[in-house]
Scaffold this active site. Structure first.
Site, PDB file in Angstrom:
ATOM      1  N   CYS A  79      -0.380   4.050   2.066  1.00  0.00           N
ATOM      2  CA  CYS A  79      -0.492   3.883   3.535  1.00  0.00           C
ATOM      3  C   CYS A  79       0.958   4.262   4.045  1.00  0.00           C
ATOM      4  O   CYS A  79       1.324   4.765   5.041  1.00  0.00           O
ATOM      5  CB  CYS A  79      -0.649   2.515   4.009  1.00  0.00           C
ATOM      6  SG  CYS A  79      -2.161   1.899   3.293  1.00  0.00           S
ATOM      7  N   ASP A  80       2.029   3.557   3.175  1.00  0.00           N
ATOM      8  CA  ASP A  80       3.377   3.635   3.629  1.00  0.00           C
ATOM      9  C   ASP A  80       4.471   4.661   2.948  1.00  0.00           C
ATOM     10  O   ASP A  80       5.415   4.503   3.330  1.00  0.00           O
ATOM     11  CB  ASP A  80       4.017   2.244   3.448  1.00  0.00           C
ATOM     12  CG  ASP A  80       3.141   1.240   4.306  1.00  0.00           C
ATOM     13  OD1 ASP A  80       2.468   1.506   5.279  1.00  0.00           O
ATOM     14  OD2 ASP A  80       2.842  -0.009   4.063  1.00  0.00           O
ATOM     15  N   CYS A  99       0.882  -1.242  -0.045  1.00  0.00           N
ATOM     16  CA  CYS A  99      -0.091  -0.052   0.020  1.00  0.00           C
ATOM     17  C   CYS A  99       0.752   1.392   0.100  1.00  0.00           C
ATOM     18  O   CYS A  99       1.456   1.635   1.046  1.00  0.00           O
ATOM     19  CB  CYS A  99      -0.936  -0.085   1.232  1.00  0.00           C
ATOM     20  SG  CYS A  99      -2.012   1.557   1.591  1.00  0.00           S
TER      21      CYS A  99
END
Ligand code: NDP
Length: 307
Positions: A137-138, A134
């Site tokens: 997200c990261d 992701c």
């Protein structure tokens, strides 16, 4: 008795939320199990440019809560938990959260799909230590670093472009020189000076002890190996349907997707499916939403005919 619902929706992407909007609005007592990732895959994406109604696009993580609020407005209830077991062998159907039992006169399955992994031990060992599925997200953790995105589809191009906001350099690594990505997305990535596209390369090993430090690549034509230094590897090689929960309960196809027998009805009458869990062809937010609507209409009709 309060645990008896007309419709239990399992899953909360565009399909699940749309099914809940339609079911709630049809006055059906509706419960949605949202799972560990309420809102589903779109909450891990960035700009959604092709969902009708948003001429400038809308961020996936903004779109999904709005769908939920719309379903709440029509009375749908929500549980942000993962269903642990289902029993579709007798009616009404049973859905479990651990020991807690919920009863549904009908069920709509919309558990979507999850990121496909390469299947390397090193990838598993370094998951969340530089290996991610992701970018949204990261990506933030890779400011001024070098990262690689694996895959040659629209997701790889989108994640690659997104990661250039943080990283100094982004490799996009595809196992062939035939890219599945649409022309517009591929050109956008090719035109980004921070992106280097490496065709015909397979990931042979993710390198690093405590965290990712590089990749060993294998040329898919010559078989030659080479290494690149990176600190993050983002997988964008497609998705597999989330159907483990139902594999002994309803018919699945050879790839694990739910088989639809009669419009959105599964092999068990009264159990319906919508979205990516039953779709290996379109996989779009709008088609998922559309099939969620269809499943809800089909469930309502089935309930009327089978009271
Ligand atoms: P795709 O199925 O389109 O692409 C998957 C990619 O991963 C392919 O390049 C495939 O290679 C590669 N791949 C698969 N398995 C492996 C493996 N084991 N090892 C190495 N590479 C592998 O998936 P996407 O997630 O990119 O896209 C899914 C759908 O979502 C598409 O319809 C896409 O258009 C859409 N989408 C749209 C977006 C947008 O419009 N904003 C953004 C993201 C996705 P190969 O071709 O060799 O099989």
């Amino acid at each position: 008795m309060s645990n008896i619902y007309d419709v239990i929706v399992i899953g909360s992407g565009p399909a699940g939320y749309t099914a809940a909007i339609y079911s709630g609005r049809a006055n059906l007592k509706t419960l949605v199990f949202e799972g560990w990732q309420p809102g589903g895959q779109l909450t891990t994406t960035t700009l959604v440019e092709n969902f009708p109604g948003f001429k400038d696009g809308i961020q996936g993580p903004q779109l999904m809560p709005v769908m939920k609020v719309q379903a709440e407005r029509f009375g749908a209830e929500f549980k942000a938990s993962d269903v642990t077991k289902v029993d579709f062998s007798t009616r009404p159907f049973k859905v479990y959260l651990g020991e807690e039992e919920f009863v549904g006169k009908s069920v709509i399955i919309s558990t979507g799909a999850k990121a496909r992994m390469l299947g390397l031990d090193s990838e598993k060992r370094l998951f969340a230590k530089g290996v991610s599925t992701c970018a949204t997200c990261d990506g933030f953790f890779f400011r001024d670093k070098t990262v690689a995105v694996i895959g040659g589809g629209d997701s790889a191009m989108e994640e690659g472009s997104f990661l250039t906001k943080f990283a100094n350099k982004v490799y996009i690594i595809n196992r062939t020189d035939n890219f599945r990505a649409s022309d517009i997305m591929l050109k956008r990535a090719q035109g980004n000076e921070k992106i280097e596209i490496l065709p015909n390369k397979m990931v042979d090993e993710v390198l690093g002890d405590a965290k990712v430090s590089g990749l060993r690549l294998k040329d898919s034509q010559s078989g030659e190996t080479s290494e690149i230094d990176i600190e993050g590897m983002f997988l964008a090689i497609g998705h597999i349907p989330v159907t483990d929960l139902y594999k002994d309960q309803i018919e699945l196809d050879e790839h694990g997707f739910v088989l639809l027998k009669d419009f959105t009805m599964t092999s068990v009458p009264g159990v319906f499916a919508a979205g990516d869990v039953a779709d290996d062809r379109y996989r779009q937010a709008i088609t998922s939403a559309g099939s969620g609507c269809m499943a809800s209409i089909d469930a309502k009709k089935w309930l009327e005919d089978n009271q």
